[in-house]
Design an enzyme around this catalytic site. Sequence first.
Site, mmCIF file in Angstrom:
data_model
loop_
_atom_site.group_PDB
_atom_site.id
_atom_site.type_symbol
_atom_site.label_atom_id
_atom_site.label_comp_id
_atom_site.label_asym_id
_atom_site.label_seq_id
_atom_site.Cartn_x
_atom_site.Cartn_y
_atom_site.Cartn_z
ATOM 1 N N ASN A 157 0.872 -1.180 0.000
ATOM 2 C CA ASN A 157 0.000 0.000 0.000
ATOM 3 C C ASN A 157 0.908 1.230 0.000
ATOM 4 O O ASN A 157 1.469 1.594 1.035
ATOM 5 C CB ASN A 157 -0.888 -0.039 1.263
ATOM 6 C CG ASN A 157 -1.737 1.209 1.399
ATOM 7 O OD1 ASN A 157 -1.846 2.009 0.468
ATOM 8 N ND2 ASN A 157 -2.346 1.380 2.569
ATOM 9 N N LYS A 212 0.155 4.255 -0.397
ATOM 10 C CA LYS A 212 -0.476 5.477 0.159
ATOM 11 C C LYS A 212 -0.183 6.661 -0.775
ATOM 12 O O LYS A 212 -0.193 6.479 -1.986
ATOM 13 C CB LYS A 212 -0.018 5.705 1.594
ATOM 14 C CG LYS A 212 -0.209 4.447 2.459
ATOM 15 C CD LYS A 212 0.022 4.675 3.916
ATOM 16 C CE LYS A 212 -0.177 3.360 4.661
ATOM 17 N NZ LYS A 212 -0.051 3.494 6.119
ATOM 18 N N HIS A 266 -9.564 1.367 5.089
ATOM 19 C CA HIS A 266 -8.275 1.611 5.752
ATOM 20 C C HIS A 266 -8.494 2.639 6.865
ATOM 21 O O HIS A 266 -9.269 3.582 6.710
ATOM 22 C CB HIS A 266 -7.249 2.118 4.736
ATOM 23 C CG HIS A 266 -5.864 2.119 5.294
ATOM 24 N ND1 HIS A 266 -5.421 3.110 6.158
ATOM 25 C CD2 HIS A 266 -4.834 1.250 5.161
ATOM 26 C CE1 HIS A 266 -4.176 2.830 6.516
ATOM 27 N NE2 HIS A 266 -3.794 1.705 5.923
ATOM 28 N N GLU A 282 -6.807 5.058 7.828
ATOM 29 C CA GLU A 282 -6.555 6.465 7.448
ATOM 30 C C GLU A 282 -7.782 7.057 6.764
ATOM 31 O O GLU A 282 -8.091 8.233 6.948
ATOM 32 C CB GLU A 282 -5.305 6.549 6.557
ATOM 33 C CG GLU A 282 -4.041 6.348 7.383
ATOM 34 C CD GLU A 282 -2.852 5.771 6.630
ATOM 35 O OE1 GLU A 282 -2.844 5.783 5.384
ATOM 36 O OE2 GLU A 282 -1.925 5.276 7.318
ATOM 37 N N GLU A 323 -5.365 -4.611 10.805
ATOM 38 C CA GLU A 323 -4.326 -3.598 10.972
ATOM 39 C C GLU A 323 -4.587 -2.808 12.251
ATOM 40 O O GLU A 323 -5.351 -1.833 12.233
ATOM 41 C CB GLU A 323 -4.337 -2.628 9.788
ATOM 42 C CG GLU A 323 -4.077 -3.275 8.457
ATOM 43 C CD GLU A 323 -3.506 -2.274 7.454
ATOM 44 O OE1 GLU A 323 -2.428 -2.554 6.922
ATOM 45 O OE2 GLU A 323 -4.118 -1.216 7.228
ATOM 46 N N GLY A 349 2.581 2.439 10.693
ATOM 47 C CA GLY A 349 3.571 3.495 10.486
ATOM 48 C C GLY A 349 4.308 3.896 11.755
ATOM 49 O O GLY A 349 4.987 4.918 11.784
ATOM 50 N N SER A 383 3.373 -1.954 10.335
ATOM 51 C CA SER A 383 4.831 -2.041 10.492
ATOM 52 C C SER A 383 5.397 -3.420 10.156
ATOM 53 O O SER A 383 6.318 -3.894 10.827
ATOM 54 C CB SER A 383 5.252 -1.605 11.906
ATOM 55 O OG SER A 383 4.879 -0.259 12.121
HETATM 56 P P1 PGA Z 1 2.838 0.422 7.606
HETATM 57 O O1 PGA Z 1 1.370 0.649 6.983
HETATM 58 O O2 PGA Z 1 3.353 -0.875 7.054
HETATM 59 O O3 PGA Z 1 3.640 1.615 7.144
HETATM 60 O O4 PGA Z 1 2.668 0.372 9.088
HETATM 61 C C1 PGA Z 1 0.486 -0.420 6.825
HETATM 62 C C2 PGA Z 1 -0.824 0.063 6.265
HETATM 63 O O5 PGA Z 1 -1.286 1.145 6.632
HETATM 64 O O6 PGA Z 1 -1.440 -0.629 5.424
#
Ligand code: PGA
Length: 257
Positions: A13, A15, A99, A101, A171, A177, A215
């Site tokens: 992903n 983003k 997601h 976000e 998640e 992140g 992560s």
């Molecule tokens: P990350 O993001 O691997 O940077 O923690 C995962 C995600 O949001 O799908």
Amino acid sequence: MSQPVRQQWVIGNWKLNPSFIDAKKLFTSIQAQLADRTDACQVAIAPPAPYLGLLVEQAEQLAIAAQDVSFVSGFGAFTGEVSAHLLQNMAVNLVIIGHSERRELFGDDVKMLQSKILQARAANLKIIYCVGESLAQRESGQAESVVMQQLDDLKQVLSAEDWAHIIIAYEPIWAIGTGKTASPEDAQHMHATIRQYLTQHTDCAEQLSLLYGGSVKAENAVQLAACKDIDGALVGGASLDATSFMAIINAFSQSND
Ligand code: PGA
């Protein structure tokens, strides 16, 4: 009786990253490293929407996913929107919905997410549906009930046949992140709880892929991949580096051997 083998997935992903020039380089590098491999693991990349057209035309050994989809249908006077039908028309057959976000920053509430799920299924897209609790919810012992509610939100709008086109990505928000990963035990525990929910409510629970996200890196992928109910990863930051991303793909390909 032997367990059916579930499809392993590693999905990058991206983003709102990287620049267009860097995206082309990264994509070329990943494709080159996947060439001539016969991975047990399916690979997909979810680039920013404006890159979808180019990447889907160039994709050979991986799938291209959209990071989101509109709640409106078809084509028409909807400035700024990308509909499920437009994605289908471009041969982008996978979409991430829900997601954290989107839920937290862009007001994707349950009603909005359900509209998006319905649109995606009407266009026959496979959905990567994200679930996960916040740190406060985990600390107050609500992690499982939050995730089960998010699964209920999904179930409300799916037919029995739709479930075969769903990938669930667990998640935990506090792991996205942040460099903090759920321990393999905690992740496996939540995945087993999700699988149990799917067993109760669908007739294909053993076939559905449950991905972990938050992560995921080369360093923790092998341990996560060894967990019985973790069938892949949704990878943010580490998918922006071809070497790290390939190491994660390797971890999940080998777990399926
Ligand atoms: P990350 O993001 O691997 O940077 O923690 C995962 C995600 O949001 O799908």
